[in-house]
Design a protein around this motif. Structure first.
Motif: not given
Length: 188
Positions: A155-158, A162-163, A171-173, A178-179
């Motif tokens: 997420l950070s790389k993109l 992070l929500k 939340d991870d799903a 999103s990724i």
């Protein structure tokens, strides 16, 4: 079942949380799913059309370790009042039955292997066909690197925030979806 759900093709993005410890008190082969988080990502619109979240009561190691509670924010009370795995799978499969065409996806191989392990332990039929998309691997291929990123690092790389709460299945799903949406719809 609506005609709209029949026509669309979905990516079922799943993230599991399981019993765990940092000191080996819960061996890998005895870990049990304590949360299923899942979203149906519509391949046509790239929107999440439906979500599923279910806590599960563990039976091998019924008391969550302090490490597990801190990592996941899942409380003992959450799993105490939850159904055991076979009952939770009935709920999950009922939700899945609303979608005719989907491919099971997850961040890495862990979730697929954990489902197989829990299904075998509880005598439950594995709910997915053999097709599985490893989004973690696809992300590395998208970047053209061999390094495997964690979900938060990806997420950070993109540049995606992070929500929700990291290490919570639902939340991870959502974040993994999103990724996946980004790597499938961007022109780099």
């Amino acid at each position: 079942m609506s005609k709209n759900k029949d026509r669309n093709f979905y990516y079922l993005v799943v993230d599991l949380e399981a019993t765990c410890s940092e000191d080996g008190a819960v061996p890998r082969h005895e870990m049990e799913i304590i949360e299923i988080g899942a979203v149906m990502l519509n391949r046509s619109t790239w929107q999440i059309d439906s979500e599923f979240q279910q806590f599960i009561k563990p039976v091998r190691n019924p008391h969550l370790t302090e490490f597990c509670i801190e990592l996941t924010t899942i409380k003992q009370e959450d799993v105490e009042k939850a159904p055991i795995f076979p009952e939770a799978m009935i709920n999950f499969q009922h939700w899945l039955s609303e979608f005719a065409n989907y491919i099971f996806c997850s961040w890495g191989e862990y979730d697929r292997k954990q489902f197989i392990q829990d299904c075998e332990f509880h005598g439950v039929i594995y709910p997915f066909n053999s097709e599985h998309i490893n989004i973690k691997k696809q992300f590395s291929e998208y970047l053209g690197v061999s390094k495997g990123y964690g979900m938060a690092g990806a997420l950070s790389k993109l540049g995606i925030v992070l929500k929700g709460t990291h290490h919570r299945g639902i939340d991870d799903a959502r974040n993994i979806a999103s990724i996946f949406k980004h790597i499938k719809t961007s022109n780099k």
